[in-house]
Design a protein around this motif. Structure first.
Motif, PDB file in Angstrom:
ATOM      1  N   GLY A   1      62.916  45.974  59.620  1.00  0.00           N
ATOM      2  CA  GLY A   1      63.057  45.267  58.338  1.00  0.00           C
ATOM      3  C   GLY A   1      62.355  45.959  56.953  1.00  0.00           C
TER       4      GLY A   1
ATOM      5  N   GLN B   1      61.104  44.642  51.894  1.00  0.00           N
ATOM      6  CA  GLN B   1      60.923  43.993  53.360  1.00  0.00           C
ATOM      7  C   GLN B   1      62.059  42.901  53.518  1.00  0.00           C
ATOM      8  OE1 GLN B   1      57.088  42.499  52.609  1.00  0.00           O
ATOM      9  NE2 GLN B   1      55.942  44.879  52.898  1.00  0.00           N
ATOM     10  N   ALA B   2      62.480  43.076  54.774  1.00  0.00           N
ATOM     11  CA  ALA B   2      63.606  41.781  55.054  1.00  0.00           C
ATOM     12  C   ALA B   2      63.050  41.444  56.539  1.00  0.00           C
ATOM     13  CB  ALA B   2      64.747  42.507  55.359  1.00  0.00           C
ATOM     14  N   LEU B   3      63.338  40.202  56.752  1.00  0.00           N
ATOM     15  CA  LEU B   3      62.847  39.238  57.906  1.00  0.00           C
ATOM     16  C   LEU B   3      64.052  38.267  58.311  1.00  0.00           C
ATOM     17  CD1 LEU B   3      60.681  38.105  59.934  1.00  0.00           C
ATOM     18  CD2 LEU B   3      60.183  36.554  58.471  1.00  0.00           C
TER      19      LEU B   3
ATOM     20  N   ALA C   1      67.061  47.436  55.072  1.00  0.00           N
ATOM     21  CA  ALA C   1      66.044  46.625  55.689  1.00  0.00           C
ATOM     22  C   ALA C   1      66.693  45.277  56.400  1.00  0.00           C
ATOM     23  CB  ALA C   1      65.152  46.176  54.330  1.00  0.00           C
ATOM     24  N   LEU C   2      67.780  44.954  55.935  1.00  0.00           N
ATOM     25  CA  LEU C   2      68.639  43.746  56.727  1.00  0.00           C
ATOM     26  C   LEU C   2      69.220  44.139  57.989  1.00  0.00           C
ATOM     27  CD1 LEU C   2      70.630  42.345  53.569  1.00  0.00           C
ATOM     28  CD2 LEU C   2      68.690  41.184  54.735  1.00  0.00           C
TER      29      LEU C   2
ATOM     30  N   SER D   1      68.127  46.701  59.863  1.00  0.00           N
ATOM     31  CA  SER D   1      66.805  46.995  60.728  1.00  0.00           C
ATOM     32  C   SER D   1      66.224  45.669  61.040  1.00  0.00           C
ATOM     33  CB  SER D   1      65.888  47.773  59.731  1.00  0.00           C
ATOM     34  OG  SER D   1      64.658  48.084  60.694  1.00  0.00           O
ATOM     35  N   ALA D   2      66.234  44.647  60.287  1.00  0.00           N
ATOM     36  CA  ALA D   2      65.620  43.456  60.657  1.00  0.00           C
ATOM     37  C   ALA D   2      66.426  42.583  61.828  1.00  0.00           C
ATOM     38  CB  ALA D   2      65.205  42.649  59.625  1.00  0.00           C
TER      39      ALA D   2
END
Length: 455
Positions: free
Chosen positions: A292, A310-312, A376-377, A379-380
């Protein structure tokens, strides 16, 4: 009051008579007399077509004195201004309370005064003793600044007219100034407009660089009439979260330089310190790759800045309504990007909460951030970290295409300078001679396949 006399003018020959008749007595034409609107006392009093002083027109290439910018002594401040203060210019600076506007201007005034030029700092919000306390804390007590606490524009201009024009005049703030020719309390629309007009006129006539501090409303815009921003030459916004160390000085309007230039500062014990390489500030703390996290080379004016996105993703088991929380980016654009990922790539975000954050409290407005956010999305969601030495940039369309963006070569050069060996972006981007290995992506599914399919 005498009744105004009527006049009839012949449209053929221009003769004048005071009564209407079918045939003009001078030229013999029929039905050519037309009544002229009578001149009243009001129209005669407010007629501006005469009685003024003639103005002198000049050619664009007429020889004249070339205005030289004056450095504030702070390189980041000069960068945001477009190279320094222009004599006779008016600068309006806004920002949240406590962000550091007065501290920055006090440091700039001290640098100019220590350089041999005169600086005048007039505070309408603090007493002179309070300003001296801050100067002593910043280590600037020895600077030869002309300091005063006043709110009357008449008193200020009377005092300034009796001395040599200073190089820099700081008014902190324009909402506290008042003119005795205007009714109303300080801070009202009429008072702010009239006070700013008189101060700007003094600055233009005497070649003084004027800086006005403006209050902001709760939504972050500069308070007061919108005409205030049209009256000044430069509008600057001092941004940042008080819980974060960094501060960004952003140019919103600049008649003498590019807009959207930024200067980066860090709040320290001795005031605001310049940050020459903001990318290192926003990328600090990335020791090990985590899912993320994507690095995006943003462009602010002419300056490249690398920031971390950063993404969660949190899966919900109870079937509750998922949340979408965004810090530092447009929430509407995030919703659009999630819809494109679901419709074009077959990913499912409907049953998961999505949290997106731009590290360091930075705020992104560059449309090229779409690809970094998407990376990032994905990947998270896949729980797979991205390559630690990779950067991502590109605009994503509703069809899932990755479109080209401006300044690709500048982004890649800055990435290579900071040790990033790979870059992903639009397929037709021009990498130039950058040392970073560039990989072009045409469609958003290509990005998903590359991230999900990596070992």
């Amino acid at each position: 009051m005498a009744k105004p006399k009527r006049r009839y003018i012949c449209q053929a020959c221009g003769s004048v008579t005071h009564r209407w008749q079918g045939q003009c007595a001078d030229c013999g034409e029929w039905n050519t007399l037309a009544e002229e609107a009578p001149e009243t006392v009001f129209s005669a009093k407010h007629d501006l077509s005469s009685g003024g002083r003639p103005i002198i027109f000049e050619a664009l290439d007429a020889p004249g004195e070339v205005l030289k910018r004056r450095s504030t002594g702070l390189a980041e401040f000069d960068r945001a201004l477009g190279g320094g203060l222009v004599p006779g210019s008016a600068v309006l600076m806004g920002g949240d309370p406590g962000i550091g506007k007065s501290t920055l201007l006090l440091q700039a005034a001290a640098k100019i005064a220590l350089g041999g030029a005169s600086s005048v700092y007039i505070s309408g919000e603090e007493a002179a003793g309070q300003v001296r306390m801050r100067a002593d804390r910043l280590g600037l007590a020895g600077a030869p600044i002309s300091l005063a606490s006043a709110t009357s524009v008449r008193d200020i201009l009377t005092t300034l007219s009796g001395m040599a024009p200073p190089a820099l005049l700081v008014i902190d703030s324009i909402q506290t100034m008042h003119s005795d020719q205007i009714e109303g309390a300080p801070g009202t629309v009429s008072q702010v407009r009239a006070s700013a007009f008189e101060l700007i006129r003094y600055a233009k006539e005497n070649g003084v660089a004027l800086v006005l501090v403006g209050h902001v409303t709760k939504d972050g815009s500069i308070a007061g009439p919108r005409v205030l921003e049209h009256m000044v030459d430069v509008v600057m916004s001092f941004e940042g979260e008080r819980s974060h160390q960094y501060r960004i000085l952003r140019s919103i309007k600049n008649r003498f330089g590019p807009v959207d230039e930024i200067g980066v500062f860090a709040m320290e014990g001795q005031g605001l310190a310049e940050v020459g390489n903001p990318s290192m500030l926003f990328l600090s703390g990335r020791e090990s790759p985590v899912p993320g996290s994507a690095v995006f080379p943003a462009i602010e004016g002419t300056r490249p800045v690398l920031v971390e996105v950063q993404a969660l993703i949190v899966r919900l088991q109870s079937g509750a309504t998922p949340r979408r929380a965004v810090v530092g980016w447009d929430s509407g654009r995030l919703a659009m990007l999630l819809a494109v990922l679901e419709a074009r790539c077959g990913l499912n975000f409907s049953s998961a909460e999505v949290y997106l954050n731009v590290a360091g409290g930075y705020r992104l407005a560059d449309p090229a951030a779409d690809l970094a956010v998407a990376a990032a999305l994905v990947s998270a969601l896949a729980d797979k970290p991205l390559a630690a030495d990779a950067v991502w940039f590109g605009e994503v369309s509703l069809a899932g295409e990755i479109r080209p963006v401006a300044h690709s070569s500048i982004r890649l050069r800055e990435s290579a300078k900071l040790g990033f060996g790979r870059a992903f972006g639009p397929s037709d981007a021009n990498g130039g001679e950058a040392a970073t290995k560039f990989t072009g992506l045409a469609l958003l599914p290509n990005l998903v396949d590359r991230i999900v399919g990596q070992a």
